[in-house]
Design a protein around this motif. Structure first.
Motif, PDB file in Angstrom:
ATOM      1  N   VAL A  97       0.396  -0.823   0.053  1.00 32.08           N
ATOM      2  CA  VAL A  97       0.185  -0.125   0.243  1.00 32.08           C
ATOM      3  C   VAL A  97       1.176   1.157   0.239  1.00 32.08           C
ATOM      4  CG1 VAL A  97      -1.027   1.401   1.492  1.00 32.08           C
ATOM      5  CG2 VAL A  97      -2.328  -0.972   0.759  1.00 32.08           C
ATOM      6  N   LEU A  98       1.704   1.209   0.840  1.00 33.83           N
ATOM      7  CA  LEU A  98       2.611   2.165   0.530  1.00 33.83           C
ATOM      8  C   LEU A  98       3.566   2.984   0.133  1.00 33.83           C
ATOM      9  CD1 LEU A  98       4.242   2.206   4.665  1.00 33.83           C
ATOM     10  CD2 LEU A  98       1.997   3.125   3.742  1.00 33.83           C
ATOM     11  N   THR A  99       3.679   1.276  -1.012  1.00 34.63           N
ATOM     12  CA  THR A  99       4.375   1.789  -2.364  1.00 34.63           C
ATOM     13  C   THR A  99       3.477   2.271  -3.328  1.00 34.63           C
ATOM     14  OG1 THR A  99       4.936  -0.502  -3.003  1.00 34.63           O
ATOM     15  CG2 THR A  99       6.543   0.624  -1.075  1.00 34.63           C
ATOM     16  N   MET A 100       2.331   2.450  -3.172  1.00 34.44           N
ATOM     17  CA  MET A 100       2.085   2.152  -4.641  1.00 34.44           C
ATOM     18  C   MET A 100       1.605   4.007  -4.676  1.00 34.44           C
ATOM     19  SD  MET A 100      -1.342   0.775  -3.662  1.00 34.44           S
ATOM     20  CE  MET A 100      -2.234  -0.810  -4.448  1.00 34.44           C
TER      21      MET A 100
ATOM     22  N   LEU B 138       5.227  11.900   2.029  1.00 35.97           N
ATOM     23  CA  LEU B 138       6.354  12.362   2.256  1.00 35.97           C
ATOM     24  C   LEU B 138       7.596  10.928   1.817  1.00 35.97           C
ATOM     25  CD1 LEU B 138       7.267  15.136   4.653  1.00 35.97           C
ATOM     26  CD2 LEU B 138       6.921  14.943   2.392  1.00 35.97           C
ATOM     27  N   ARG B 139       6.686   9.763   1.641  1.00 38.28           N
ATOM     28  CA  ARG B 139       7.582   8.726   1.116  1.00 38.28           C
ATOM     29  C   ARG B 139       8.244   8.762  -0.023  1.00 38.28           C
ATOM     30  NH1 ARG B 139       6.110   4.975   4.721  1.00 38.28           N
ATOM     31  NH2 ARG B 139       4.226   5.187   6.336  1.00 38.28           N
TER      32      ARG B 139
ATOM     33  N   PHE C 255       9.546  18.710  -1.765  1.00 40.25           N
ATOM     34  CA  PHE C 255      10.112  18.086  -3.609  1.00 40.25           C
ATOM     35  C   PHE C 255       9.132  16.893  -4.208  1.00 40.25           C
ATOM     36  CE2 PHE C 255      12.391  17.031  -7.382  1.00 40.25           C
ATOM     37  CZ  PHE C 255      12.770  17.886  -7.782  1.00 40.25           C
ATOM     38  N   ARG C 256       8.527  17.299  -4.928  1.00 40.88           N
ATOM     39  CA  ARG C 256       7.246  15.798  -5.037  1.00 40.88           C
ATOM     40  C   ARG C 256       6.966  16.754  -6.939  1.00 40.88           C
ATOM     41  NH1 ARG C 256       1.046  15.997  -3.576  1.00 40.88           N
ATOM     42  NH2 ARG C 256       1.360  17.729  -4.880  1.00 40.88           N
ATOM     43  N   HIS C 257       6.830  15.481  -7.513  1.00 43.12           N
ATOM     44  CA  HIS C 257       6.962  15.395  -8.982  1.00 43.12           C
ATOM     45  C   HIS C 257       7.637  16.091  -9.520  1.00 43.12           C
ATOM     46  CE1 HIS C 257       3.821  12.531  -8.064  1.00 43.12           C
ATOM     47  NE2 HIS C 257       2.994  13.142  -7.421  1.00 43.12           N
TER      48      HIS C 257
END
Length: 176
Positions: free
Chosen positions: A34-37, A45-46, A161-163
């Motif tokens: 789930v957490l890596t989806m 922030l994963r 920082f994301r995408h």
């Protein structure tokens, strides 16, 4: 000849079959999935990769003051949510974190998790302030939090920082 597509794994999902329970070491593999989806990672922030061993260390490292639960349906982990209590003069408060399987968002999983968590917070742990950060573009999560009485307390600009770009988030809190 037309090939029929197989129905999605949740075509017969029934929210009444959802089991909300305490997290345990046996949940490390399912929770890692789930957490890596992509959707879960995008809203948290994963990092892009997380091993089952890392998830197991997280579970085993929880303190007695942490309340972490999972939503399970037919043996499959659909999500988790946790309250992480603060210490000292902030012992009345806790931070909320959660993640829901990409294919099960909008199906009541988050609502059931929060109902159980907030019952524990309100009736067993005397937590009167629950706080969180949520990306400003995560409209579904913001609606869920507002449904439970969270209010925006501020905006953190260029929070993470994301995408490939910096994204803002709201600080939200629920006071009781």
């Amino acid at each position: 000849m037309t090939l029929s597509a197989e129905p999605p794994p949740h075509h017969d999902y029934n929210p009444s079959e959802l089991v909300i329970r305490a997290i345990g070491p046996q949940d490390a593999e399912g929770l890692t999935k789930v957490l890596t989806m992509p959707g879960v990672r995008s809203g948290t922030l994963r990092q892009p990769f997380q091993s089952v061993a890392q998830t197991l260390r997280f579970i085993e490292g929880l303190s007695p003051a942490d309340i972490v639960i999972v939503a399970e349906w037919r043996g499959m982990i659909l999500g988790n949510a946790g309250l992480h209590a603060h210490l000292g003069r902030r012992k009345h408060s806790a931070s909320l974190g959660m993640g829901i399987h990409d294919d099960f968002t909008g199906k009541g999983v988050g609502t059931q998790l929060l109902e159980k968590l907030f019952d524990a917070a309100d009736n067993w742990h005397a937590i009167t302030r629950i706080e969180l950060n949520v990306f400003t573009d995560n409209e579904a999560a913001i609606r869920l939090y507002e449904k439970f009485g969270f209010e925006k307390e501020g905006t953190l600009r260029q929070y993470a920082f994301r995408h490939g770009a910096y994204a803002d988030c709201y600080m939200m809190a629920r006071l009781r």
